[in-house]
Design a protein around this motif. Structure first.
Motif, PDB file in Angstrom:
ATOM      1  N   ILE A  93      -8.408 -11.680   3.001  1.00 33.10           N
ATOM      2  CA  ILE A  93      -7.164 -10.441   2.645  1.00 33.10           C
ATOM      3  C   ILE A  93      -7.741 -10.053   1.912  1.00 33.10           C
ATOM      4  CG2 ILE A  93      -5.464 -11.373   4.326  1.00 33.10           C
ATOM      5  CD1 ILE A  93      -3.872 -11.304   1.681  1.00 33.10           C
ATOM      6  N   ALA A  94      -7.226  -7.937   1.347  1.00 34.53           N
ATOM      7  CA  ALA A  94      -7.886  -7.236   0.627  1.00 34.53           C
ATOM      8  C   ALA A  94      -6.915  -8.015  -0.475  1.00 34.53           C
ATOM      9  CB  ALA A  94      -7.625  -6.078   1.264  1.00 34.53           C
ATOM     10  N   MET A  95      -7.413  -7.556  -1.255  1.00 37.23           N
ATOM     11  CA  MET A  95      -6.485  -7.755  -3.146  1.00 37.23           C
ATOM     12  C   MET A  95      -6.749  -7.168  -3.527  1.00 37.23           C
ATOM     13  SD  MET A  95      -5.421 -10.944  -2.106  1.00 37.23           S
ATOM     14  CE  MET A  95      -5.364 -11.910  -3.616  1.00 37.23           C
ATOM     15  N   ASP A  96      -6.190  -5.951  -3.273  1.00 35.03           N
ATOM     16  CA  ASP A  96      -5.776  -4.795  -4.114  1.00 35.03           C
ATOM     17  C   ASP A  96      -4.902  -4.509  -4.794  1.00 35.03           C
ATOM     18  OD1 ASP A  96      -3.854  -4.306  -1.951  1.00 35.03           O
ATOM     19  OD2 ASP A  96      -4.449  -3.066  -0.779  1.00 35.03           O
ATOM     20  N   GLU A  97      -4.026  -5.143  -5.372  1.00 35.66           N
ATOM     21  CA  GLU A  97      -3.033  -5.516  -6.204  1.00 35.66           C
ATOM     22  C   GLU A  97      -3.641  -6.085  -7.547  1.00 35.66           C
ATOM     23  OE1 GLU A  97       0.136  -4.018  -6.324  1.00 35.66           O
ATOM     24  OE2 GLU A  97       0.004  -3.304  -4.268  1.00 35.66           O
ATOM     25  N   HIS A  98      -2.544  -6.182  -8.650  1.00 36.94           N
ATOM     26  CA  HIS A  98      -2.892  -6.724 -10.435  1.00 36.94           C
ATOM     27  C   HIS A  98      -2.161  -7.580  -9.477  1.00 36.94           C
ATOM     28  CE1 HIS A  98      -4.170  -7.026 -14.108  1.00 36.94           C
ATOM     29  NE2 HIS A  98      -2.830  -7.175 -14.528  1.00 36.94           N
TER      30      HIS A  98
END
Length: 225
Positions: A93-98
């Motif tokens: 999945i897209a990992m777009d959180e810090h």
């Protein structure tokens, strides 16, 4: 891979990776109560006295697996039936959180959030059992996931928690994916337990690739005051 140890996850975690966190009473093994209120056993005929011994340290705890024998004043509060689910490949999945590695400086934030959403399971030293990861928004910890029971080949994903004001934003699936990736890097297999009636969580885990291996019971025993 032999999955039979997952039938008795507390016993084998306390016999392997977490042996230093174990209390053993006549063949029944429990986590020290400041870490986790769980126990497991091999021989049924040894459980009653051992449970009585452990109840001197904590009045509310769980035995995982087969139903144990116990004597008064210990009583069975409830049987929590869970799906035990196992992941066999990385989650894509897209990992777009810090995502923050949670350490001792984050202890109070972690303890407060988990006990807000899932009170009773997370103890003062639970976070020392494994790695925990979180997402902060406006300096507030709003979602976490981490590791709890650990064997040589398996690590349990646990404390999948999101603050009620921040649900529905995809934080849980990203933290679960991150946690599982870290477990795979340790050459271990991720697994988890989820209440059999928690259809929303089960659906999420299935979409991420987890498969139900079996039902397993968490027997909640209490010693009345």
């Amino acid at each position: 891979m032999d999955t039979s140890k997952l039938d008795n996850p507390v016993w084998f975690s306390l016999s392997e990776t977490h042996r230093d966190s174990a209390l053993e009473f006549d063949g029944v093994k429990f986590y020290k109560p400041q870490y986790c209120p769980f126990g497991g056993f091999i021989k049924m005929d040894q459980t009653a006295q051992s449970i009585a011994e452990y109840a001197r340290d904590t009045s509310n705890f769980y035995v995982v697996g087969d139903q144990p024998k116990f004597n008064s004043p210990i009583i069975l509060h409830q049987e929590l039936v869970c799906n035990q689910m196992v992941l066999d490949k990385e989650i894509s999945i897209a990992m777009d959180e810090h995502i923050v590695d949670l350490h001792v400086d984050h202890h109070d934030d972690l303890l407060n959030l988990v006990n807000l959403v899932q009170p009773g399971y997370f103890k003062n030293k639970t976070s020392e059992l494994g790695n925990y990861y979180g997402i902060y928004k406006d300096s507030q910890l709003v979602a976490v996931t981490g590791e709890r029971m650990k064997m040589n080949a398996y690590t349990e994903v646990s404390a999948v928690v999101t603050h009620p004001r921040y649900t529905g934003l995809g934080f849980a699936k990203k933290l679960v994916a991150h946690t599982c990736h870290q477990i795979f890097l340790q050459n271990k297999v991720p697994y988890l337990h989820v209440a059999e009636n928690n259809s929303g969580a089960i659906n999420l885990y299935e979409k991420l690739g987890f498969k139900t291996r079996r039902k397993i019971s968490f027997w909640n025993l209490i010693k009345p005051a």
